[in-house]
Design a protein around this motif. Sequence first.
Motif, short mmCIF file in Angstrom:
data_model
loop_
_atom_site.label_atom_id
_atom_site.label_comp_id
_atom_site.label_asym_id
_atom_site.label_seq_id
_atom_site.Cartn_x
_atom_site.Cartn_y
_atom_site.Cartn_z
N LEU A 399 0.76 -0.92 0.29
CA LEU A 399 0.41 0.28 -0.33
C LEU A 399 0.68 1.52 0.15
O LEU A 399 -0.16 2.47 0.36
CB LEU A 399 -1.13 0.12 1.42
N VAL A 400 2.53 0.90 0.35
CA VAL A 400 2.63 2.53 -0.35
C VAL A 400 3.93 1.80 -2.00
O VAL A 400 3.80 1.14 -2.38
CB VAL A 400 4.25 2.83 1.21
N THR A 401 3.78 3.10 -2.16
CA THR A 401 5.18 2.98 -3.21
C THR A 401 6.70 2.99 -3.48
O THR A 401 6.90 4.00 -2.57
CB THR A 401 4.70 4.07 -4.49
N PRO A 402 7.50 2.19 -2.95
CA PRO A 402 8.32 2.17 -2.95
C PRO A 402 9.49 2.14 -3.91
O PRO A 402 9.02 2.44 -5.13
CB PRO A 402 9.57 1.06 -2.55
N ARG A 403 10.31 2.71 -3.60
CA ARG A 403 11.50 3.53 -5.04
C ARG A 403 12.26 2.05 -5.23
O ARG A 403 12.91 1.08 -4.28
CB ARG A 403 12.80 4.32 -4.68
N VAL A 404 12.36 1.46 -5.99
CA VAL A 404 13.26 0.53 -7.05
C VAL A 404 14.02 0.17 -7.43
O VAL A 404 13.92 1.23 -8.11
CB VAL A 404 11.82 -0.21 -7.56
N GLU A 405 15.35 0.08 -7.09
CA GLU A 405 16.18 0.05 -7.64
C GLU A 405 17.11 -1.91 -8.34
O GLU A 405 16.65 -2.77 -7.71
CB GLU A 405 17.21 0.44 -6.43
N LEU A 406 17.17 -1.55 -9.55
CA LEU A 406 17.29 -3.17 -10.78
C LEU A 406 19.14 -3.27 -10.00
O LEU A 406 19.68 -1.90 -10.62
CB LEU A 406 17.14 -3.24 -11.55
N CYS A 407 19.07 -4.20 -9.79
CA CYS A 407 20.76 -4.63 -9.28
C CYS A 407 21.44 -6.02 -10.59
O CYS A 407 19.74 -6.67 -10.34
CB CYS A 407 20.92 -3.99 -8.20
N GLN A 408 22.48 -6.04 -10.84
CA GLN A 408 22.62 -7.27 -11.18
C GLN A 408 22.90 -8.92 -10.42
O GLN A 408 22.99 -8.12 -9.46
CB GLN A 408 24.36 -7.32 -12.04
N SER A 409 22.54 -9.84 -11.41
CA SER A 409 23.28 -10.45 -10.50
C SER A 409 24.33 -11.12 -9.56
O SER A 409 25.34 -10.18 -9.54
CB SER A 409 22.85 -11.80 -10.61
N GLU A 410 23.72 -11.04 -8.50
CA GLU A 410 24.65 -10.91 -6.70
C GLU A 410 25.71 -9.85 -6.15
O GLU A 410 26.82 -9.26 -6.22
CB GLU A 410 26.10 -12.25 -7.29
N SER A 411 25.10 -8.37 -6.92
CA SER A 411 25.52 -6.93 -6.70
C SER A 411 25.48 -6.96 -5.46
O SER A 411 25.64 -5.80 -4.38
CB SER A 411 25.23 -5.92 -7.80
N ILE A 412 24.15 -7.63 -4.55
CA ILE A 412 24.09 -7.27 -3.33
C ILE A 412 24.49 -8.28 -2.07
O ILE A 412 23.93 -9.32 -2.27
CB ILE A 412 21.85 -7.63 -3.09
N PRO A 413 25.02 -7.54 -1.54
CA PRO A 413 26.13 -8.34 -0.57
C PRO A 413 25.07 -9.19 -0.15
O PRO A 413 24.27 -8.99 0.49
CB PRO A 413 26.86 -7.34 0.92
N LYS A 414 25.56 -10.74 0.14
CA LYS A 414 25.17 -11.58 1.10
C LYS A 414 25.76 -11.63 2.51
O LYS A 414 27.18 -11.87 2.76
CB LYS A 414 25.32 -12.80 0.37
N ALA A 415 24.97 -11.88 3.81
CA ALA A 415 25.49 -12.17 5.14
C ALA A 415 26.02 -13.10 4.66
O ALA A 415 25.43 -14.88 4.00
CB ALA A 415 24.19 -11.73 5.92
N ASP A 416 26.86 -13.91 6.47
CA ASP A 416 27.67 -14.97 6.07
C ASP A 416 26.51 -16.21 6.99
O ASP A 416 26.13 -17.30 6.22
CB ASP A 416 28.63 -14.71 6.97
N GLY A 417 26.00 -15.35 7.29
CA GLY A 417 24.61 -16.75 8.29
C GLY A 417 24.07 -16.02 7.81
O GLY A 417 22.73 -15.96 6.85
N LYS A 418 22.20 -16.10 8.70
CA LYS A 418 21.11 -15.06 8.39
C LYS A 418 21.14 -13.78 7.50
O LYS A 418 21.78 -13.27 7.74
CB LYS A 418 20.58 -15.57 9.92
N ALA A 419 19.74 -14.11 6.55
CA ALA A 419 20.25 -12.75 5.75
C ALA A 419 19.50 -11.97 6.00
O ALA A 419 18.72 -12.13 7.09
CB ALA A 419 19.22 -13.35 4.57
N VAL A 420 20.29 -10.16 5.76
CA VAL A 420 19.55 -9.66 6.63
C VAL A 420 19.13 -8.99 5.55
O VAL A 420 19.79 -8.30 4.56
CB VAL A 420 20.57 -8.51 7.16
#
Length: 429
Positions: A399-420
């Motif tokens: 119900l709210v419109t977020p800003r959306v940013e498209l990223c290439q695969s694997e460009s968002i850092p992955k947490a070591d354990g549980k995802a943030v």
Amino acid sequence: MYYDPVEAMDRVALEQLQAERLRETIDIARRSPFYAERLKGFDPDEIRTPADVVKLPFTTKDDLRSQYPHGLLARPLDDFVRLHASSGTTGTPVAIFYTQKDLDTWADLMARSMYCCGCRRSDVLQNTSGYGLFTGGLGIHYGSERLGMLTIPAGAGNTRRQIKMILDHQVTVLHIIPSFALYFAQKVREAGYAPEDMPWRIALIGAEPHTEQARAKIEELMHIKAYNSYGLSEMNGPGVAFECVHQQGMHLWEDAYIAEIINPETGEHVAEGEIGELVMTTLRREGMPIIRYRTRDLTRFIPGQCECGRTHRRIDRITGRADDMMILKGVNIYPMQIEQCLMAMPEVGQNYLIELIREGVSDQMRVKVEIKDEFFVEDMRALQGLQKRIAKNLCSEILVTPRVELCQSESIPKADGKAVRVVDLRGKE
Ligand code: ADP
Ligand code: ZN
């Protein structure tokens, strides 16, 4: 058919057993400094049925923290053989202590859980959890050995070595957290293997909230059956509730726990089938019993019987923690609503991140979304179209419109354990 006949025990007998074990638990708990005080004057004879558990006070995470390290121990320290700590996703960790008997009970519950979704002693299990304070390491490990599976303590990370061991030892069962499973699926493909060629058939996924859409994606990308596994350190660790082969919610082992679902604001039970906070009482822990623990996890009881014949009630997948709720422009939003929406779109890849930002005087949400390589084209118009579509789909869900940013695969850092999944950048950018 079952690992333990108790799984299909008649409800009347099961509830009698619960009441009996609850009375015992109260007796034992009172030997700890914390419950000696908290339960002073309580007469265990007031417990006739498991529903009488409501006569007891809640225990919160803050209670556990304030009693750190030994305030809840119901036995001398010499009787304990193991300690685990919660992974500290939300603040200071708490320490949980186990006697040998507690570890045996836990291994049995874990073995039962794995049997229930189709694991057998002829299977080979690879555990990709870190072996440390996190209960997903040793907890799964001992349960797997108890069931008689050949168990490989691979630990976290190092995807190349993981793939090699899976192939060398013909691994049929993987224990893997959902965010890592999505990443791992990609790595297997990149290493040149088709998922159909992998020996695996079962993935035990849990430890972090994930949606039905994420499960579907894992099953498709890995060519595997994925079963939801729920647990928390305060209640031993994994092996609290587990999906059976029908994948219609997780059977919560009621001979070992009393589960309640409450309205987090009022503390009262919600109506049958409604979502609320899961509250749990240990029934089979001798070293460190915990009574009416407020898990902060949101779920509901699934009404009706499961086709498998197990009589223990099922809980629905955890929609999140009460603490995960974000309020934006007066609307309550949970990260899983966003995941559900994103993972249902074929263009969306494996990872995403929700950022809370401030623009001028108002709060905004920015959602970074990894897009599969084949959709990450040069054509600006196509990308803009996709961006708009994601924003629109999200808006109809939250119900709210977020800003959306498209990223290439694997460009968002992955947490070591549980995802943030959420980062709060307000006032930090
Ligand atoms: P922490 O609270 O530090 O993450 P734990 O390692 O004990 O500590 O993790 C337990 C928590 O993990 C649960 O309370 C719940 O929030 C989450 N969790 C565990 N299993 C699942 C699951 N199958 N689905 C969703 N969330 C889960
Ligand atoms: Zn079932």
